[in-house]
Design a protein around this motif. Structure first.
Motif, mmCIF file in Angstrom:
data_model
loop_
_atom_site.group_PDB
_atom_site.id
_atom_site.type_symbol
_atom_site.label_atom_id
_atom_site.label_comp_id
_atom_site.label_asym_id
_atom_site.label_seq_id
_atom_site.Cartn_x
_atom_site.Cartn_y
_atom_site.Cartn_z
ATOM 1 N N ASN A 221 0.835 -1.200 0.000
ATOM 2 C CA ASN A 221 0.000 0.000 0.000
ATOM 3 C C ASN A 221 0.876 1.259 0.000
ATOM 4 O O ASN A 221 0.653 2.192 -0.780
ATOM 5 C CB ASN A 221 -0.919 -0.028 1.221
ATOM 6 C CG ASN A 221 -2.111 0.906 1.093
ATOM 7 O OD1 ASN A 221 -2.372 1.480 0.042
ATOM 8 N ND2 ASN A 221 -2.847 1.053 2.174
ATOM 9 N N ARG A 222 1.887 1.287 0.850
ATOM 10 C CA ARG A 222 2.762 2.471 0.935
ATOM 11 C C ARG A 222 3.613 2.656 -0.317
ATOM 12 O O ARG A 222 4.115 3.758 -0.567
ATOM 13 C CB ARG A 222 3.673 2.371 2.160
ATOM 14 C CG ARG A 222 2.960 2.483 3.501
ATOM 15 C CD ARG A 222 3.976 2.641 4.625
ATOM 16 N NE ARG A 222 3.345 2.519 5.926
ATOM 17 C CZ ARG A 222 3.324 1.404 6.653
ATOM 18 N NH1 ARG A 222 3.930 0.310 6.201
ATOM 19 N NH2 ARG A 222 2.718 1.375 7.825
ATOM 20 N N LEU A 238 7.134 7.803 4.423
ATOM 21 C CA LEU A 238 6.307 6.598 4.419
ATOM 22 C C LEU A 238 5.928 6.154 5.827
ATOM 23 O O LEU A 238 4.821 5.650 6.050
ATOM 24 C CB LEU A 238 7.028 5.459 3.691
ATOM 25 C CG LEU A 238 6.795 5.379 2.171
ATOM 26 C CD1 LEU A 238 7.280 6.637 1.464
ATOM 27 C CD2 LEU A 238 7.470 4.147 1.593
ATOM 28 N N PHE A 241 2.595 7.327 7.585
ATOM 29 C CA PHE A 241 1.283 6.859 7.139
ATOM 30 C C PHE A 241 1.108 5.392 7.500
ATOM 31 O O PHE A 241 1.971 4.552 7.200
ATOM 32 C CB PHE A 241 1.107 7.053 5.630
ATOM 33 C CG PHE A 241 0.893 8.486 5.242
ATOM 34 C CD1 PHE A 241 -0.383 8.981 5.057
ATOM 35 C CD2 PHE A 241 1.976 9.343 5.094
ATOM 36 C CE1 PHE A 241 -0.587 10.311 4.724
ATOM 37 C CE2 PHE A 241 1.779 10.675 4.759
ATOM 38 C CZ PHE A 241 0.499 11.165 4.579
ATOM 39 N N HIS A 243 -1.023 1.797 7.314
ATOM 40 C CA HIS A 243 -1.906 1.001 6.455
ATOM 41 C C HIS A 243 -3.151 0.605 7.237
ATOM 42 O O HIS A 243 -3.074 0.174 8.386
ATOM 43 C CB HIS A 243 -1.167 -0.259 5.991
ATOM 44 C CG HIS A 243 -2.040 -1.294 5.376
ATOM 45 N ND1 HIS A 243 -2.625 -1.139 4.141
ATOM 46 C CD2 HIS A 243 -2.433 -2.524 5.823
ATOM 47 C CE1 HIS A 243 -3.338 -2.231 3.844
ATOM 48 N NE2 HIS A 243 -3.241 -3.073 4.851
ATOM 49 N N LEU A 258 -4.415 4.727 3.503
ATOM 50 C CA LEU A 258 -3.176 5.159 4.150
ATOM 51 C C LEU A 258 -3.534 6.318 5.062
ATOM 52 O O LEU A 258 -4.061 7.335 4.589
ATOM 53 C CB LEU A 258 -2.141 5.583 3.108
ATOM 54 C CG LEU A 258 -1.573 4.449 2.253
ATOM 55 C CD1 LEU A 258 -0.813 5.003 1.048
ATOM 56 C CD2 LEU A 258 -0.660 3.548 3.090
#
Length: 324
Positions: A221-222, A238, A241, A243, A258
């Motif tokens: 996802n990131r 990163l 944020f 998930h 996110l």
């Protein structure tokens, strides 16, 4: 750009986005009250590798379950297709799944894989020709979500379609119905379509499949933020944020987000974007259906049910539909 699901196809095809189109999509998505990013941008090389790792995780059931259905029910699924058919696979990507059917279709008139990634398409076709030397393999370079034509020399061979992987679940229901109508326009009246559909199930099973204990899905996802940093001059941290994958019961879909761990300002191509603490970027939906709700969706697009196959735990379904 190939339309690919986040988790629902065997091997996603990677293709670099057009830089301006990527930037336009990001800025447009971030301008919404609920910030969004198109899921197709997950799939650079790193994202595709992470996806492959996801399909092997113990929590992630869709890929192995659909393959098990195709292995166990391959003869019955093949028997649902008209004899001597021309089989069109929409968004073909890897040939892993269609091979489960081809072994049971010795009289197939032709196999036509459809994908926009032309080099990958032809490489996969070459492998199939080597393994099925009698089969006519005709790659069609096209975006399956838009109108396209099949080769004119297929003659009177009946048409059949193949759309595995629960890719249908990555479209909003109205768009999924539009897509099924598009398939009907390509295949024509009387065609049979075989489509994979993920089923509604225990929320814990669903959420674990999209939020694994090893954190592979979180990294996947990131990775879209990594792409923005690399390709669009983004300044995302990163680690700032988190998930999140949650089942939205009302919409019958898994949502991936996110979530900003704290208030922060970032830039994309030199343009500022502010995030409040707890604000999220909605990166993906994956709709889940019951057998009945998917049949109702298909009926709205002109497709009638023929047969459905599921695994013993009713985690996943493979539908045969006929166009009136």
């Amino acid at each position: 750009m190939t339309i690919k699901p986040v988790f629902d196809n065997a091997t996603p095809v990677t293709q670099a986005p057009e830089p301006q189109g990527f930037l336009d999509d990001v800025l447009q998505g971030f301008a919404q009250a609920q910030k969004t990013l198109p899921a197709k941008y997950f799939y650079d090389d790193a994202g595709s590798d992470l996806f492959e790792a996801i399909t092997r995780l113990p929590e992630y059931y869709p890929t192995r379950t659909e393959l098990a259905i195709l292995d166990a029910q391959g003869p019955a699924i093949a028997a649902a297709l008209p004899q001597g058919a021309a089989l069109v696979e929409f968004g073909s990507g890897s040939t892993v799944k269609v091979r489960r059917l081809l072994r049971h279709l010795p009289d197939l008139a032709a196999y036509l894989p459809v994908d926009v990634s032309e080099s990958f398409l032809h490489a996969q076709a070459a492998g199939l020709r080597a393994d099925f030397p009698v089969l006519r393999v005709e790659p069609v370079a096209a975006d399956f979500t838009r109108p396209f034509s099949l080769p004119a020399d297929l003659g009177d061979a009946p048409r059949a379609g193949f759309f595995p992987g629960s890719t249908i679940g990555n479209f909003e229901p109205a768009e999924a119905a539009r897509l099924l109508r598009q398939f009907g326009a390509v295949l024509g009246a009387g065609a049979v379509l075989v489509v994979g559909v993920d089923l509604v199930k225990d929320h814990a099973v669903l959420e674990a499949a999209y939020d694994d204990a090893a954190g592979v899905t979180a990294a996947f996802n990131r990775n879209v933020l990594t792409r923005i940093n690399r390709e669009l001059g983004g300044t995302f941290d990163l680690d700032a944020f988190a998930h999140r994958a949650v089942f939205n019961d009302q919409a019958s879909r898994i949502e991936m987000h996110l979530v900003a761990r704290a208030a922060q300002d970032v830039a994309v191509a030199g343009r500022p974007v502010a995030f409040a603490a707890g604000e999220s970027i909605h990166t993906e939906n994956s709709y889940k259906y019951t057998v009945e709700s998917f049949r109702a969706l298909a009926a709205s697009a002109g497709w009638a049910p023929v047969q459905v196959w599921t695994d013993p735990q009713a985690l996943f379904s493979v539908h045969a539909l006929r166009l009136g």
